[in-house]
Write a protein that holds these residues in place. Sequence first.
Motif, short mmCIF file in Angstrom:
data_model
loop_
_atom_site.label_atom_id
_atom_site.label_comp_id
_atom_site.label_asym_id
_atom_site.label_seq_id
_atom_site.Cartn_x
_atom_site.Cartn_y
_atom_site.Cartn_z
N HIS A 14 0.89 -1.33 0.38
CA HIS A 14 0.26 0.36 -0.06
C HIS A 14 1.27 1.29 0.09
O HIS A 14 0.34 2.14 -0.84
CB HIS A 14 -1.09 -0.26 1.19
CG HIS A 14 -2.05 -0.97 1.03
ND1 HIS A 14 -2.97 -1.58 1.99
CD2 HIS A 14 -2.79 -1.44 -0.13
CE1 HIS A 14 -3.41 -2.53 1.70
NE2 HIS A 14 -3.94 -2.25 0.18
N ALA A 17 1.88 1.88 -3.56
CA ALA A 17 0.90 2.42 -4.71
C ALA A 17 0.39 3.71 -3.95
O ALA A 17 0.28 4.63 -5.31
CB ALA A 17 0.20 1.87 -4.20
N VAL A 18 1.07 3.87 -2.91
CA VAL A 18 0.54 5.77 -2.70
C VAL A 18 1.85 6.97 -2.84
O VAL A 18 1.91 7.70 -4.19
CB VAL A 18 0.01 5.32 -0.66
CG1 VAL A 18 0.46 7.65 -1.07
CG2 VAL A 18 -1.31 5.13 -0.53
N LEU A 21 1.27 6.23 -7.08
CA LEU A 21 0.50 7.24 -7.19
C LEU A 21 0.78 8.74 -6.99
O LEU A 21 0.14 9.42 -8.42
CB LEU A 21 -1.03 7.35 -6.42
CG LEU A 21 -1.70 7.95 -6.74
CD1 LEU A 21 -2.58 7.79 -8.36
CD2 LEU A 21 -2.76 7.27 -5.51
N ARG A 35 -7.03 7.99 -1.83
CA ARG A 35 -7.85 6.72 -1.68
C ARG A 35 -8.63 6.53 -2.49
O ARG A 35 -9.12 5.12 -2.83
CB ARG A 35 -9.15 6.76 -0.31
CG ARG A 35 -9.30 6.04 0.19
CD ARG A 35 -9.91 6.30 2.17
NE ARG A 35 -10.68 5.32 1.84
CZ ARG A 35 -12.59 4.82 2.66
NH1 ARG A 35 -12.97 6.17 1.94
NH2 ARG A 35 -12.38 3.82 2.50
N GLN A 37 -7.82 6.92 -6.23
CA GLN A 37 -7.28 5.53 -6.79
C GLN A 37 -6.84 4.60 -6.51
O GLN A 37 -6.16 3.96 -7.76
CB GLN A 37 -6.73 7.50 -7.38
CG GLN A 37 -6.94 8.79 -7.91
CD GLN A 37 -5.71 9.62 -8.64
OE1 GLN A 37 -5.22 9.06 -8.92
NE2 GLN A 37 -6.39 10.65 -7.91
N LEU A 38 -6.46 4.49 -5.58
CA LEU A 38 -6.30 3.08 -5.24
C LEU A 38 -7.08 1.89 -5.91
O LEU A 38 -8.13 1.80 -5.49
CB LEU A 38 -5.13 3.84 -3.57
CG LEU A 38 -4.76 4.52 -3.12
CD1 LEU A 38 -4.27 4.29 -1.79
CD2 LEU A 38 -3.10 3.51 -3.67
N GLU A 39 -6.39 1.21 -6.33
CA GLU A 39 -7.26 0.03 -6.36
C GLU A 39 -7.77 -0.98 -5.57
O GLU A 39 -8.80 -1.25 -5.51
CB GLU A 39 -6.05 -1.36 -7.04
CG GLU A 39 -5.71 -1.01 -9.29
CD GLU A 39 -4.79 -1.44 -9.20
OE1 GLU A 39 -4.92 -2.89 -9.44
OE2 GLU A 39 -4.42 -1.23 -10.59
N HIS A 41 -8.76 -0.99 -2.28
CA HIS A 41 -9.56 0.13 -1.24
C HIS A 41 -9.02 0.23 0.39
O HIS A 41 -9.03 -0.49 1.22
CB HIS A 41 -10.66 0.34 -1.04
CG HIS A 41 -11.67 0.88 -2.51
ND1 HIS A 41 -11.80 2.39 -2.89
CD2 HIS A 41 -11.67 0.15 -3.45
CE1 HIS A 41 -11.77 1.73 -4.26
NE2 HIS A 41 -11.87 0.82 -4.90
N VAL A 47 -4.77 5.54 5.81
CA VAL A 47 -4.23 6.77 4.56
C VAL A 47 -3.77 8.18 5.19
O VAL A 47 -2.42 8.47 5.12
CB VAL A 47 -5.03 7.05 3.97
CG1 VAL A 47 -4.90 8.45 2.62
CG2 VAL A 47 -5.81 5.98 2.53
#
Length: 136
Positions: A14, A17-18, A21, A35, A37-39, A41, A47
């Motif tokens: 995660h 991923a953040v 992004l 939040r 835009q993340l695959e 949830h 977050v």
Amino acid sequence: MKTTESKKTRNTKHQKAVLDLLKNAEKALTADEIREQLEDHINKTTVYRMLDRFVEAGKIHFVTGQNGKSFYALCKTCNEEPPQHIHNHLHFQCEVCGNVECLPNTVKVPQLPGYNIRETQLLIIGTCKRCISSTN
């Protein structure tokens, strides 16, 4: 019951991923936008905790927008580790579309005797280039 190892792996996934992004974002993002835009949830509290840790580590920075929300962006040209990690570049928030972006312009932050400056918030509010050109 999940093991500590799987929790650590999930959090790392995660976190990556953040950061990815934010790295690919063309503007600063709110926690809600991140939040959404993340695959996977992730709950809002997680977050915010991640973002706080990234700010403390000097990986990202934030500026408080006109509406009181925090907008987060990746630190692209920062070399210093906190606590000397002070962002002296300008941020611009468009009154029309609401986007917040980092500008390349910097401001000299004064040394104030007797004060320890931890953070600067440099926000200019107006109309961005895209919104000006779309109204002409």
